[in-house]
Design a protein around this motif. Structure first.
Motif, short mmCIF file in Angstrom:
data_model
loop_
_atom_site.label_atom_id
_atom_site.label_comp_id
_atom_site.label_asym_id
_atom_site.label_seq_id
_atom_site.Cartn_x
_atom_site.Cartn_y
_atom_site.Cartn_z
N ASP A 6 -8.78 -8.34 -4.50
CA ASP A 6 -7.32 -8.78 -4.04
C ASP A 6 -6.84 -9.97 -3.29
O ASP A 6 -7.18 -10.86 -2.04
CB ASP A 6 -7.37 -7.59 -2.99
CG ASP A 6 -6.03 -7.09 -2.34
OD1 ASP A 6 -5.27 -7.79 -2.92
OD2 ASP A 6 -6.33 -6.91 -1.21
N ASN A 28 -0.08 -9.01 -3.04
CA ASN A 28 0.89 -8.55 -2.56
C ASN A 28 1.43 -9.57 -2.01
O ASN A 28 1.18 -10.84 -2.25
CB ASN A 28 1.19 -6.96 -1.45
CG ASN A 28 -0.24 -8.30 -0.60
OD1 ASN A 28 0.42 -9.27 0.05
ND2 ASN A 28 -0.98 -7.09 -0.32
N LYS A 86 3.86 -3.11 -8.95
CA LYS A 86 3.08 -2.72 -7.67
C LYS A 86 4.40 -1.71 -6.74
O LYS A 86 5.85 -2.71 -6.94
CB LYS A 86 2.05 -3.33 -6.87
CG LYS A 86 0.87 -3.50 -7.29
CD LYS A 86 -0.05 -4.63 -6.74
CE LYS A 86 0.17 -3.91 -4.83
NZ LYS A 86 -0.76 -4.50 -4.36
N THR A 110 1.96 2.29 -4.49
CA THR A 110 1.46 1.44 -3.67
C THR A 110 2.03 1.68 -2.30
O THR A 110 2.96 2.35 -1.80
CB THR A 110 1.35 -0.57 -3.54
OG1 THR A 110 0.25 -0.52 -3.12
CG2 THR A 110 2.40 -0.64 -3.34
N TYR A 132 -4.58 2.79 1.03
CA TYR A 132 -5.07 1.53 1.75
C TYR A 132 -5.55 2.29 2.63
O TYR A 132 -5.90 2.47 4.01
CB TYR A 132 -3.36 1.24 2.59
CG TYR A 132 -3.06 0.71 2.16
CD1 TYR A 132 -2.85 0.08 0.35
CD2 TYR A 132 -2.04 -0.36 2.43
CE1 TYR A 132 -2.01 -0.61 -0.43
CE2 TYR A 132 -0.99 -1.23 1.49
CZ TYR A 132 -1.01 -1.68 0.41
OH TYR A 132 -0.08 -2.20 -0.02
N ARG A 135 -6.67 0.79 5.99
CA ARG A 135 -5.08 0.53 7.55
C ARG A 135 -5.34 1.68 7.50
O ARG A 135 -4.86 2.28 9.00
CB ARG A 135 -3.79 0.29 6.83
CG ARG A 135 -4.34 -1.64 6.46
CD ARG A 135 -2.59 -1.65 5.76
NE ARG A 135 -2.56 -2.80 4.76
CZ ARG A 135 -1.94 -3.96 4.99
NH1 ARG A 135 -0.40 -3.45 5.01
NH2 ARG A 135 -1.92 -4.71 4.00
N ALA A 166 -7.23 0.58 -2.23
CA ALA A 166 -7.16 -1.12 -2.07
C ALA A 166 -7.10 -0.48 -0.22
O ALA A 166 -7.53 0.24 0.41
CB ALA A 166 -5.76 -1.21 -2.21
N SER A 167 -7.08 -2.17 0.56
CA SER A 167 -7.48 -2.49 1.33
C SER A 167 -8.73 -1.99 2.38
O SER A 167 -9.03 -1.00 2.89
CB SER A 167 -6.57 -1.76 2.99
OG SER A 167 -6.86 -1.66 4.17
C1 E4P Z 1 -3.18 -3.96 -2.08
O1 E4P Z 1 -2.49 -3.36 -3.08
C2 E4P Z 1 -2.72 -4.14 -0.84
O2 E4P Z 1 -1.66 -4.98 -0.70
C3 E4P Z 1 -4.15 -5.02 0.09
O3 E4P Z 1 -5.22 -4.24 -0.30
C4 E4P Z 1 -4.25 -4.58 1.47
O4 E4P Z 1 -5.07 -4.91 2.34
P1 E4P Z 1 -5.33 -5.45 3.56
O5 E4P Z 1 -4.94 -3.79 4.53
O6 E4P Z 1 -6.55 -6.02 3.15
O7 E4P Z 1 -4.04 -6.22 3.77
#
Ligand code: E4P
Length: 227
Positions: A6, A28, A86, A110, A132, A135, A166-167
């Motif tokens: 990423d 992203n 995405k 996403t 995410y 997050r 992700a994230s």
């Molecule tokens: C991927 O699709 C996301 O945009 C990304 O993993 C977000 O990661 P972050 O929460 O570390 O910014």
């Protein structure tokens, strides 16, 4: 589980590809802006390096379905038909996904914070859905639980859509999803390096090397030791 990077820093992508078994790259708009360069220049360089067969995900910017579809066409034109576009999992996003599915353009739903976003993305024809994890945790909820719930929904309803988690903040989060059979995870370089960043591992290797050198001399290896 597929493992993606990423990040949009080509030096980092090259370094990680050299070391680890990597399946592709995700970006992203925030990641791209960190390069300070033209986004398409950066994306084209990444595509050229990873090859046209590698998984590559790039995000639309437009907020309405018509604009998202135009963004998707631009992304596919510049980066190749195998590129996953995405699309944020909001009402206009689902509209765009349904339309792009009919065109045969691959999409990744996403900005997923809830399981029902992923359910709608899957029904709208997305190939991947990206919860995410960190997050969600930061909001006081459980990102791992959301990802597992999405996986359960997909399996229960025979949906072909995969999860691209992700994230991530740490190895433990990735491990939990690896154990659950999640299709893919995308991780930042520091998190990926963290999978094996452990003084116990390097310490054990140092002991092996020191013991070998005691008999074979300093700097000796299997290829240089007396045969
Ligand atoms: C991927 O699709 C996301 O945009 C990304 O993993 C977000 O990661 P972050 O929460 O570390 O910014």
């Amino acid at each position: 589980m597929k493992l993606l990077i990423d990040d949009a820093n080509l030096d980092e992508i090259r370094r990680l590809y050299d070391l680890y078994p990597i399946d592709g790259v995700t970006t992203n708009p925030s990641i791209l802006s960190k390069t300070g360069r033209n986004p398409f220049e950066v994306l084209r360089e990444i595509r050229a390096f990873i090859g046209k067969e590698a998984d590559f995900h790039a995000q639309v910017i437009a907020k309405d379905a018509a604009g998202m579809i135009e963004d998707a066409h631009a992304i596919v034109k510049e980066l190749g038909e195998g590129t996953y576009v995405k699309i944020p999992c909001v009402p206009e996003g689902f509209k765009a996904m349904k339309s792009l599915k009919k065109e045969g353009i691959l999409t990744t739903g996403t900005t997923i914070y809830t399981s029902m976003q992923a359910y709608l993305a899957a029904k709208s024809g997305a190939s991947y859905t990206a919860p995410y994890i960190n997050r969600i945790d930061n909001m006081g909820y459980d990102g791992i639980r959301v990802a597992k719930e999405i996986q359960d929904i997909f399996e229960m309803h025979g949906m072909e859509t995969q999860i691209l988690a992700a994230s991530f903040k740490n190895s433990q989060q990735v491990l939990e999803l690896c154990k659950y059979g999640i299709g893919a995870s995308t991780v930042a370089p520091a998190v990926l390096d963290g999978f094996v960043n452990n003084i116990a591992i390097t310490g054990a290797i140092d002991v092996f090397v020191n013991d070998f050198e005691k008999i074979n001399g300093e700097g000796a290896t299997m290829s240089t030791a007396k045969k």
